[in-house]
Design an enzyme around this catalytic site. Structure first.
Site, PDB file in Angstrom:
ATOM      1  N   ASP A 210       0.834  -1.215   0.000  1.00 50.21           N
ATOM      2  CA  ASP A 210       0.000   0.000   0.000  1.00 50.21           C
ATOM      3  C   ASP A 210       0.870   1.268   0.000  1.00 50.21           C
ATOM      4  O   ASP A 210       1.968   1.276   0.561  1.00 50.21           O
ATOM      5  CB  ASP A 210      -0.906  -0.017   1.247  1.00 50.21           C
ATOM      6  CG  ASP A 210      -2.020   0.999   1.135  1.00 50.21           C
ATOM      7  OD1 ASP A 210      -2.293   1.501   0.029  1.00 50.21           O
ATOM      8  OD2 ASP A 210      -2.633   1.305   2.183  1.00 50.21           O
TER       9      ASP A 210
ATOM     10  N   ARG B 119       0.268   7.555  -2.780  1.00 55.01           N
ATOM     11  CA  ARG B 119       0.770   8.634  -1.902  1.00 55.01           C
ATOM     12  C   ARG B 119       2.263   8.880  -2.120  1.00 55.01           C
ATOM     13  O   ARG B 119       2.737  10.010  -2.055  1.00 55.01           O
ATOM     14  CB  ARG B 119       0.480   8.295  -0.429  1.00 55.01           C
ATOM     15  CG  ARG B 119      -0.937   8.659  -0.014  1.00 55.01           C
ATOM     16  CD  ARG B 119      -1.329   8.005   1.273  1.00 55.01           C
ATOM     17  NE  ARG B 119      -1.592   6.580   1.069  1.00 55.01           N
ATOM     18  CZ  ARG B 119      -1.719   5.694   2.042  1.00 55.01           C
ATOM     19  NH1 ARG B 119      -1.582   6.073   3.292  1.00 55.01           N
ATOM     20  NH2 ARG B 119      -1.976   4.438   1.766  1.00 55.01           N
TER      21      ARG B 119
ATOM     22  N   HIS C  41       2.984   3.115  -8.883  1.00 54.06           N
ATOM     23  CA  HIS C  41       2.810   1.688  -9.184  1.00 54.06           C
ATOM     24  C   HIS C  41       4.046   1.145  -9.914  1.00 54.06           C
ATOM     25  O   HIS C  41       4.479   0.021  -9.656  1.00 54.06           O
ATOM     26  CB  HIS C  41       1.561   1.475 -10.033  1.00 54.06           C
ATOM     27  CG  HIS C  41       0.286   1.838  -9.308  1.00 54.06           C
ATOM     28  ND1 HIS C  41       0.025   1.447  -8.014  1.00 54.06           N
ATOM     29  CD2 HIS C  41      -0.796   2.570  -9.696  1.00 54.06           C
ATOM     30  CE1 HIS C  41      -1.155   1.899  -7.646  1.00 54.06           C
ATOM     31  NE2 HIS C  41      -1.673   2.600  -8.633  1.00 54.06           N
TER      32      HIS C  41
ATOM     33  N   SER D 230     -10.429  -7.091  -5.685  1.00 51.19           N
ATOM     34  CA  SER D 230     -11.735  -7.079  -6.382  1.00 51.19           C
ATOM     35  C   SER D 230     -12.319  -5.677  -6.393  1.00 51.19           C
ATOM     36  O   SER D 230     -13.103  -5.339  -7.274  1.00 51.19           O
ATOM     37  CB  SER D 230     -12.725  -7.984  -5.646  1.00 51.19           C
ATOM     38  OG  SER D 230     -12.165  -9.225  -5.392  1.00 51.19           O
TER      39      SER D 230
ATOM     40  N   LEU E  17      10.790 -20.785  -3.083  1.00 48.32           N
ATOM     41  CA  LEU E  17       9.719 -19.902  -2.611  1.00 48.32           C
ATOM     42  C   LEU E  17       8.459 -20.075  -3.465  1.00 48.32           C
ATOM     43  O   LEU E  17       8.542 -20.125  -4.695  1.00 48.32           O
ATOM     44  CB  LEU E  17      10.198 -18.441  -2.732  1.00 48.32           C
ATOM     45  CG  LEU E  17       9.151 -17.364  -2.462  1.00 48.32           C
ATOM     46  CD1 LEU E  17       8.872 -17.243  -0.974  1.00 48.32           C
ATOM     47  CD2 LEU E  17       9.599 -16.011  -3.022  1.00 48.32           C
TER      48      LEU E  17
HETATM   49  C1  FPP Z   1      -1.904   0.149  -3.309  1.00 49.45           C
HETATM   50  O1  FPP Z   1      -1.398   1.451  -3.382  1.00 49.45           O
HETATM   51  C2  FPP Z   1      -1.366  -0.662  -4.371  1.00 49.45           C
HETATM   52  C3  FPP Z   1      -2.108  -1.259  -5.354  1.00 49.45           C
HETATM   53  C4  FPP Z   1      -3.568  -1.104  -5.463  1.00 49.45           C
HETATM   54  C5  FPP Z   1      -1.494  -2.052  -6.385  1.00 49.45           C
HETATM   55  C6  FPP Z   1      -0.255  -2.778  -6.009  1.00 49.45           C
HETATM   56  C7  FPP Z   1       0.582  -2.892  -7.207  1.00 49.45           C
HETATM   57  C8  FPP Z   1       1.919  -2.840  -7.248  1.00 49.45           C
HETATM   58  C9  FPP Z   1       2.775  -2.844  -6.069  1.00 49.45           C
HETATM   59  C10 FPP Z   1       2.639  -2.782  -8.515  1.00 49.45           C
HETATM   60  C11 FPP Z   1       2.086  -3.647  -9.555  1.00 49.45           C
HETATM   61  C12 FPP Z   1       2.455  -5.052  -9.383  1.00 49.45           C
HETATM   62  C13 FPP Z   1       1.856  -5.998 -10.112  1.00 49.45           C
HETATM   63  C14 FPP Z   1       2.398  -7.372 -10.119  1.00 49.45           C
HETATM   64  C15 FPP Z   1       0.651  -5.675 -10.889  1.00 49.45           C
HETATM   65  P1  FPP Z   1      -2.432   2.633  -3.583  1.00 49.45           P
HETATM   66  O2  FPP Z   1      -2.507   2.946  -5.025  1.00 49.45           O
HETATM   67  O3  FPP Z   1      -3.743   2.273  -2.968  1.00 49.45           O
HETATM   68  O4  FPP Z   1      -1.744   3.789  -2.801  1.00 49.45           O
HETATM   69  P2  FPP Z   1      -2.471   4.945  -1.998  1.00 49.45           P
HETATM   70  O5  FPP Z   1      -3.233   4.294  -0.877  1.00 49.45           O
HETATM   71  O6  FPP Z   1      -1.349   5.803  -1.523  1.00 49.45           O
HETATM   72  O7  FPP Z   1      -3.379   5.646  -2.964  1.00 49.45           O
END
Ligand code: FPP
Length: 255
Positions: free
Chosen positions: A29, A33, A46, A75, A140
């Site tokens: 997460d 931010r 991302h 989801s 792993l």
């Molecule tokens: C949450 O951060 C993260 C996600 C919803 C996606 C996680 C994805 C990755 C780490 C990279 C992609 C990896 C693959 C394999 C697809 P957020 O966007 O909710 O952050 P925020 O809470 O600060 O807005």
């Protein structure tokens, strides 16, 4: 845990943790931010998040974790702006296309959980290819939770059980905890010992709700793109200090 304790000294070798959890779940997460705090578009967070994911997988192998479950797309993430969803799908495809050979060389077994029918056929094919190529690997196990929601997973398991009851293959009184566990997508994978969430948020967000019944939680005050081996070790060190009682009493009671 302080932010400082989760930061690395680039030159110092990381000591191996004394107690290593078998299964670690990670809620990655804070990408958005991380990016907006740098005046960058959210998708840049991302992109950097994929680099952190690579560091995480490498570190998990190095410290001897057996199962690593990563929450890559929930989801509920479909409610994000379409451009962000498109970028997350693109990043998954890139990860599967370009990292798969390396993961396979490293003896990593890829397993995917989450609903696949609503994904595009090229993503479905890549997910299947990753699982098939690495099926016999013994290192792993990397569990990729993509389009995953724990409530949906539990509902699907209950549906299958109800169908078996209606068909006379199962008696209602035979339904127990083990049977439900075996009908979840994580069947055969031990429950997570440790769940790490970055960004300081403290909730599960529909991740492994059933499986996390006795997990320890560590909430790191760093954004996911900053995650590294030192952060993983800091989380494991905190885990190692916990007294896991599983509803029983402590083996080493305090004063
Ligand atoms: C949450 O951060 C993260 C996600 C919803 C996606 C996680 C994805 C990755 C780490 C990279 C992609 C990896 C693959 C394999 C697809 P957020 O966007 O909710 O952050 P925020 O809470 O600060 O807005």
């Amino acid at each position: 845990m302080s932010l400082r304790s989760a930061k690395s000294d680039a030159n110092a070798p990381e000591p191996a943790p004394a107690v290593v959890p078998v299964h670690v779940g990670v809620i990655m997460d804070g990408n958005g931010r991380w990016a907006t705090s740098r005046k960058l578009p959210r998708v840049e967070g991302h992109r950097r998040g994929v680099e952190a994911l690579r560091r995480c997988v490498r570190a998990a192998r190095e410290v001897g974790i057996r199962y690593l479950t990563i929450y890559s797309f929930s989801s509920e993430n479909w409610s994000r702006p379409v451009g962000e969803i498109t970028e997350l799908m693109r990043l998954l495809k890139l990860f599967l296309r370009y990292d798969l050979a390396e993961l396979n060389r490293a003896n990593v077994k890829v397993r995917v959980i989450g609903e696949r029918a609503s994904l595009s056929s090229d993503i479905r094919d890549l997910l299947a290819e990753a699982e098939n190529l690495t099926r016999a690997n013994t290192g792993l196990t990397l569990v990729v939770a993509f389009n995953y929601g724990s409530r949906q997973e539990i509902a699907a398991a209950v549906t299958r059980i109800a169908q078996d009851v209606v068909a006379g293959r199962l008696k209602p009184q035979d339904v127990d905890v083990e049977m439900i566990s075996q009908r979840l997508e994580t069947a055969g994978i031990p429950d997570p010992d440790l769940i790490i969430r970055t960004s300081g948020e403290q909730r599960l967000s529909n991740f492994l709700l059933w499986q996390a019944a006795y997990s320890e939680f560590v909430f790191l005050p760093i954004y996911w793109p900053d995650f590294d081996k030192a952060a993983l070790i800091a989380a494991i060190d905190e885990y190692a200090r916990r007294d896991r009682r599983f509803g029983g009493v402590s083996a080493c009671p305090g004063p």
